[in-house]
Motif scaffolding. Structure first.
Motif, PDB file in Angstrom:
ATOM      1  N   GLY A  66       0.808  -1.210   0.000  1.00  0.00           N
ATOM      2  CA  GLY A  66       0.000   0.000   0.000  1.00  0.00           C
ATOM      3  C   GLY A  66       0.842   1.260   0.000  1.00  0.00           C
ATOM      4  N   ALA A  67       1.924   1.272   0.785  1.00  0.00           N
ATOM      5  CA  ALA A  67       2.808   2.438   0.815  1.00  0.00           C
ATOM      6  C   ALA A  67       3.511   2.617  -0.521  1.00  0.00           C
ATOM      7  CB  ALA A  67       3.827   2.285   1.935  1.00  0.00           C
ATOM      8  N   ALA A  68       3.937   1.511  -1.118  1.00  0.00           N
ATOM      9  CA  ALA A  68       4.605   1.598  -2.417  1.00  0.00           C
ATOM     10  C   ALA A  68       3.676   2.172  -3.486  1.00  0.00           C
ATOM     11  CB  ALA A  68       5.107   0.215  -2.836  1.00  0.00           C
ATOM     12  N   VAL A  69       2.423   1.731  -3.488  1.00  0.00           N
ATOM     13  CA  VAL A  69       1.456   2.231  -4.462  1.00  0.00           C
ATOM     14  C   VAL A  69       1.099   3.694  -4.190  1.00  0.00           C
ATOM     15  CG1 VAL A  69      -0.916   1.966  -5.300  1.00  0.00           C
ATOM     16  CG2 VAL A  69       0.533  -0.052  -4.998  1.00  0.00           C
ATOM     17  N   GLU A  70       1.041   4.071  -2.915  1.00  0.00           N
ATOM     18  CA  GLU A  70       0.791   5.470  -2.594  1.00  0.00           C
ATOM     19  C   GLU A  70       1.896   6.353  -3.142  1.00  0.00           C
ATOM     20  OE1 GLU A  70       1.006   7.400   1.579  1.00  0.00           O
ATOM     21  OE2 GLU A  70      -1.098   6.820   1.299  1.00  0.00           O
ATOM     22  N   GLU A  71       3.125   5.838  -3.130  1.00  0.00           N
ATOM     23  CA  GLU A  71       4.262   6.589  -3.661  1.00  0.00           C
ATOM     24  C   GLU A  71       4.285   6.576  -5.184  1.00  0.00           C
ATOM     25  OE1 GLU A  71       7.672   8.905  -3.677  1.00  0.00           O
ATOM     26  OE2 GLU A  71       6.320   8.418  -2.027  1.00  0.00           O
ATOM     27  N   ARG A  72       3.910   5.446  -5.778  1.00  0.00           N
ATOM     28  CA  ARG A  72       3.933   5.315  -7.237  1.00  0.00           C
ATOM     29  C   ARG A  72       2.593   4.735  -7.706  1.00  0.00           C
ATOM     30  NH1 ARG A  72       9.088   2.296  -9.456  1.00  0.00           N
ATOM     31  NH2 ARG A  72       7.831   2.647 -11.334  1.00  0.00           N
ATOM     32  N   PRO A  73       1.586   5.590  -7.888  1.00  0.00           N
ATOM     33  CA  PRO A  73       0.245   5.117  -8.253  1.00  0.00           C
ATOM     34  C   PRO A  73       0.213   4.316  -9.550  1.00  0.00           C
ATOM     35  CG  PRO A  73       0.179   7.412  -7.538  1.00  0.00           C
ATOM     36  CD  PRO A  73       1.618   7.056  -7.669  1.00  0.00           C
ATOM     37  N   GLU A  74       1.182   4.547 -10.427  1.00  0.00           N
ATOM     38  CA  GLU A  74       1.184   3.813 -11.689  1.00  0.00           C
ATOM     39  C   GLU A  74       1.426   2.315 -11.490  1.00  0.00           C
ATOM     40  OE1 GLU A  74       5.464   5.257 -11.119  1.00  0.00           O
ATOM     41  OE2 GLU A  74       3.426   5.973 -10.723  1.00  0.00           O
ATOM     42  N   LEU A  75       1.856   1.916 -10.302  1.00  0.00           N
ATOM     43  CA  LEU A  75       2.082   0.502 -10.018  1.00  0.00           C
ATOM     44  C   LEU A  75       0.815  -0.223  -9.564  1.00  0.00           C
ATOM     45  CD1 LEU A  75       5.444   0.595  -7.997  1.00  0.00           C
ATOM     46  CD2 LEU A  75       5.130  -0.166 -10.360  1.00  0.00           C
ATOM     47  N   ARG A  76      -0.287   0.508  -9.409  1.00  0.00           N
ATOM     48  CA  ARG A  76      -1.443  -0.077  -8.747  1.00  0.00           C
ATOM     49  C   ARG A  76      -1.949  -1.361  -9.401  1.00  0.00           C
ATOM     50  NH1 ARG A  76      -4.747   1.269  -4.930  1.00  0.00           N
ATOM     51  NH2 ARG A  76      -3.924   3.398  -4.819  1.00  0.00           N
ATOM     52  N   ALA A  77      -2.132  -1.348 -10.714  1.00  0.00           N
ATOM     53  CA  ALA A  77      -2.708  -2.526 -11.374  1.00  0.00           C
ATOM     54  C   ALA A  77      -1.816  -3.752 -11.158  1.00  0.00           C
ATOM     55  CB  ALA A  77      -2.907  -2.257 -12.861  1.00  0.00           C
ATOM     56  N   GLU A  78      -0.515  -3.598 -11.415  1.00  0.00           N
ATOM     57  CA  GLU A  78       0.411  -4.710 -11.207  1.00  0.00           C
ATOM     58  C   GLU A  78       0.467  -5.112  -9.735  1.00  0.00           C
ATOM     59  OE1 GLU A  78       4.258  -4.814 -13.737  1.00  0.00           O
ATOM     60  OE2 GLU A  78       3.787  -2.678 -13.461  1.00  0.00           O
ATOM     61  N   ALA A  79       0.450  -4.104  -8.858  1.00  0.00           N
ATOM     62  CA  ALA A  79       0.581  -4.380  -7.428  1.00  0.00           C
ATOM     63  C   ALA A  79      -0.636  -5.119  -6.882  1.00  0.00           C
ATOM     64  CB  ALA A  79       0.804  -3.085  -6.663  1.00  0.00           C
TER      65      ALA A  79
END
Length: 390
Positions: free
Chosen positions: A341-354
């Protein structure tokens, strides 16, 4: 007399009490409208949180939303999610909560509805066994030697900064001989109560352990605030401080002539088995998230070692990793959700893969196939004793 620069409020010394965490019998003067030292202040604060007053939010959901407690799998009834828990949610503290990069237990609570929520006691209790297993026992012998050689001391005074529910005291007090008086610092009266009533009652040799509580901002400590201190401790604290705050801490310890044992600072390295192509990107994104708003995150241990050394301390570092396997499934799940969740908050473009990554990792965890190593570092800084003693 309390130094105004510390912005602390303190309760009277109380004998540590093991056992259940009831809301009576702890003195504190932090709640307006209650008589200092009466024991009403902490009870009022706890009641306000439980009933939805003063913040009244846990995990972003109203505490009144649900009165049910969902037991954490694998841990019996000793740990339960609090009121308002939503299955699959991240417990506050396990990942992003409130303002990015903030650690709610550090900053002084203000009467502001936008204040970030506290670290949930459920999260702090859930991680406590892993913390205890990870802390570097090799740093205890040089610490014991220093404490044993303190001049004219019949006991030690230990300041625990950002104490949360008091896990450091429960781990360290039974490892040290002699009478101990613990001064527990935290911004949250609810967590201070947890820490006070669940502290050990005796040291390794059976000597008495007592505690008192102080609310305030641990980043603004001064040598005066640490006057008479034998030791300063903290757990998972350095990485949520700025370089200036770490220097302030090092200067305060040096000025008071007391050592510091600062454990479980994130090292910026995570290893998951089996590996996945997205691991490295998530590690980097999480580390960048930890550095928001000038916080040091994974750079904190190096900065702290430099700061204490510049103030004349001898510094020792030791790895203290979490080793998470099937036996720690509940902790691993919460950590994993918060980390992604923290990683996606920092880089929203990773959301789908994450999202796909997280689902796969949780499935592997449920099948007993996932293992995680979360690297931390413990730091022992032996400042020169006040008065030039060796």
């Amino acid at each position: 007399m309390t130094n105004p620069a510390t912005t602390t409020q303190q309760g009277g010394a109380i004998p540590a009490q093991p056992g259940p965490r009831e809301v009576t019998g702890v003195t504190d003067s932090a709640t307006p409208g209650t008589k200092p030292g009466s024991g009403q202040a902490i009870a009022a604060s706890v009641q306000g949180v439980v009933s939805g007053g003063q913040s009244g939010r846990i995990g972003g959901e109203s505490a009144a939303r649900s009165a049910e407690h969902a037991a954490i799998p694998g841990l019996g009834s000793s740990v339960a999610f609090g009121p308002g828990y939503v299955p699959g949610a991240v417990i506050p503290g396990a990942g992003p909560s409130g303002k990015p990069g903030s650690r709610p237990t550090v900053k002084l609570r203000e009467a502001d509805p936008d204040d970030p929520p506290r670290y949930a006691p459920e999260w702090l209790e859930l991680r406590e066994p892993a913390d205890a297993a990870a802390r570097a026992n090799d740093l205890l012998d040089p610490l014991r030697i220093r404490l044993a050689n303190l001049p004219g001391k019949s006991g030690v005074v230990i300041h625990d900064l950002g104490c949360g529910t008091g896990s450091m005291g429960r781990w360290l007090a039974p490892c040290l001989d002699g009478a101990q008086h613990w001064i527990l610092h935290d911004r949250d009266p609810y967590l201070l109560h947890f820490a006070a009533v669940s502290s050990p009652r005796s040291a390794a040799d059976g000597s008495r352990v007592t505690v008192e509580t102080r609310r305030g901002d641990v980043a603004r400590l001064t040598p005066d605030a640490l006057q008479g201190a034998s030791l300063v401790t903290a757990s998972a604290l350095l990485d949520v401080l700025t370089r200036e705050e770490i220097d302030t801490l090092a200067a305060a310890c040096a000025g008071a002539g007391c050592p510091a044992l600062l454990t479980l600072s994130v090292a910026g390295r995570v290893e998951l088995t089996p590996s996945h192509p997205l691991d490295a990107e998530l590690v980097q994104a999480f580390n960048d998230h930890q550095r928001r708003d000038g916080l040091l995150g994974p750079d904190a241990v190096t900065a702290a070692a430099e700061a204490f050394s510049e103030h004349g301390a001898t510094v020792r570092l030791h790895p203290s990793p979490w080793w998470l396997g099937p036996e720690q499934a509940a902790l691993t799940e919460q950590w994993l959700r918060g980390w992604v969740g923290a990683a996606v908050e920092e880089r929203p473009e990773l959301r789908a893969e994450a999202d796909v990554y997280l689902a796969n990792r949780l499935a592997a965890l449920a099948a007993g196939e996932l293992r995680v190593t979360v690297h931390h570092v413990d730091l022992l800084a032996l400042s020169r004793p006040a008065g030039g003693a060796s």
